[in-house]
Design an enzyme around this catalytic site. Sequence first.
Site, PDB file in Angstrom:
ATOM      1  N   ASP A 312       0.826  -1.208   0.000  1.00 43.78           N
ATOM      2  CA  ASP A 312       0.000   0.000   0.000  1.00 43.78           C
ATOM      3  C   ASP A 312       0.860   1.257   0.000  1.00 43.78           C
ATOM      4  O   ASP A 312       1.912   1.315   0.636  1.00 43.78           O
ATOM      5  CB  ASP A 312      -0.895  -0.019   1.247  1.00 43.78           C
ATOM      6  CG  ASP A 312      -1.830   1.165   1.305  1.00 43.78           C
ATOM      7  OD1 ASP A 312      -2.710   1.260   0.428  1.00 43.78           O
ATOM      8  OD2 ASP A 312      -1.684   1.999   2.227  1.00 43.78           O
ATOM      9  N   GLU A 365       1.052  -0.469  -5.122  1.00 45.63           N
ATOM     10  CA  GLU A 365       0.100   0.615  -5.356  1.00 45.63           C
ATOM     11  C   GLU A 365       0.936   1.893  -5.417  1.00 45.63           C
ATOM     12  O   GLU A 365       1.243   2.501  -4.391  1.00 45.63           O
ATOM     13  CB  GLU A 365      -0.942   0.705  -4.242  1.00 45.63           C
ATOM     14  CG  GLU A 365      -2.038   1.703  -4.574  1.00 45.63           C
ATOM     15  CD  GLU A 365      -2.501   2.534  -3.380  1.00 45.63           C
ATOM     16  OE1 GLU A 365      -3.462   3.298  -3.549  1.00 45.63           O
ATOM     17  OE2 GLU A 365      -1.888   2.453  -2.302  1.00 45.63           O
TER      18      GLU A 365
END
Length: 632
Positions: A312, A365
């Site tokens: 993330d 990401e």
Amino acid sequence: MPTVATPPTALTGHDLYLFREGTHSRLYEKLGAHLVEGATEFRVWAPNAASVAVIGDFNGWDPRRHPMTPTGDAGIWQARVAEASQRSLYKFHVVSRHAGYKVDKADPYAFRAETPPRTGSMVWDLAYEWHDAQWMRERRQRNALDAPHSVYEVHLGSWMRSPDSPGQVLGFRDLAPRLAEYAKRLGFTHVELMPIMEHPFYGSWGYQCTGYFAPSSRYGTPQDFMHFVDVLHQHGIGVILDWVPSHFPWDEFGLGFFDGTHLYEHSDPRQGHHPDWASAIFNYGRNEVRAFLSSSAHFWLEKYHADGLRVDAVASMLYLDYGRKQGEWIPNRHGGRENIGAIEFLRFLNETLYRDFPDVHTIAEESTSWPQVSRPNYLGGLGFGMKWNMGWMHDTLNYFKRDPVYRKHYHDALTFSLWYAFHENFVLPLSHDEVVHGKGSLIGRMPGDEWQQFANLRALLGYMWAHPGKKLLFMGGEFGQRREWTHEASLEWHVLQHPLHEGVQRWVADLNRVYRDNPALHARDFSPEGFRWVQRGDWEQSALSFLRLGDEAAPPILVVCNFTPVPRHNYRVGVPRGGYWREILNSDAQHYGGSGQGNYGGAEAVPMPYEEYSHSLTLTLPPLAVTYFKPE
């Protein structure tokens, strides 16, 4: 295959050397709490503590009962407690050398935590007998870059709630067969779970993590989560975990200011405090912190058989000025804004993960144009296996929200992605971030009346599944849920009684089937040889056509898109060969809720050159629809 949890070996000088060097990736075998013969061994890193004690329900939470002693010179404290056993609750009572600071801290390496809002750690053994041997044998092939990857993104607490007690969150064991059967029926190859690591605030969706080695007790025990993964694997579904090494919350019991100093985070708030998320930023330049994070990543792949980690907020790790104004950040030693420590950590992480688990993937990401995110370290890359294509996502949703009468002015939003589609190993994400914070649902962002909204959604998904790159769709999008996603309630499963919603679900299942069964649609996702335009310049009619190509043995797939509600009759499309081209998918079919227009099963290619091709088809392009053709 049976896995028996074994007691950790003694903390050796080699362990301490690797820990201080930042290259120890199995610290979960050394630090934390481990059951040994007739006792529990506790170890914790607190180099700036004056004293540390184990407190728990076995000693009345009294720090005088079980003091810890330092071992070696790495700042690690240890104690052997005969009274502590399986399920014992505990914390570490830390007295700092600085200013009399004292605090009770949860174990950073705990295998299980109390269910929030309680914050204690729990002694736990990870023994479990796995039954996914076939999956593990086949995983390299299933996770290969030329294999189909169709990922269903799920937030476990709100995918499906208890049918017997509305509003009650289901546990890992209740969710396992339901999710496995559903994902398999719809043809998804993987599920991706929003973070299931322990987190104190449910509304953070798991992205404010305090338990980097503990699945959330909200859903059950560690063995319950192992069972969950096991069941998914037995159904042929891979499990990808969201993992958050970018920041952590400031809760007093957590990692922040752990021993009275900024141990895991930077001390200067210009480096150690994240302004967007009000959280702490890991100090990637500290070797022991890098070893902690690397060990966490290895842990989920080894102990829980995870098939990949989606990392993330990578952009927030790479840039020192991320989310900051001028003067609110400190340049690196070269005067730049790149976070050198984070870059070195990510390269080390990916290199060691692929070394130890060559049949899994790390997925970034990463929302900027940082080069070579998914390229190997030896080529100057960051070493990830894949990267989310945020540019494609933004451009495509920006196009589809437009009234079709204006789409011709935004035609480049669809074609631009092919200029860079093969610079990285891209995943095309329609993720949870696109259906929260007032953005509305996917179906709610589509223009027009109800019929046109559903036609637009089917066309969006049809275009996405044909575009180069692996696929990711957040739960609810597969049947056109109208309500914006909320973590406090189940998906609106009841809408499937309506034909238009059920039609979208059928469409997704058929897209997955055709995508999986035709190598032309997935084998060369990351190679320009896998894509060829047929007609990209028909902006006036908002139409697109292109070929997806596999190797010579794989039949090509022709994809023709009409993004207006006006059917196009006698529309000529060039193709590379003659013969009959069967219409294998049509999003306007009545079966999916469409108007039923199409090509009566296919069309014959005639030897009439068109554009760059030797043959051509004369087609009917249904309104707001995507059609796939395959030569027979």
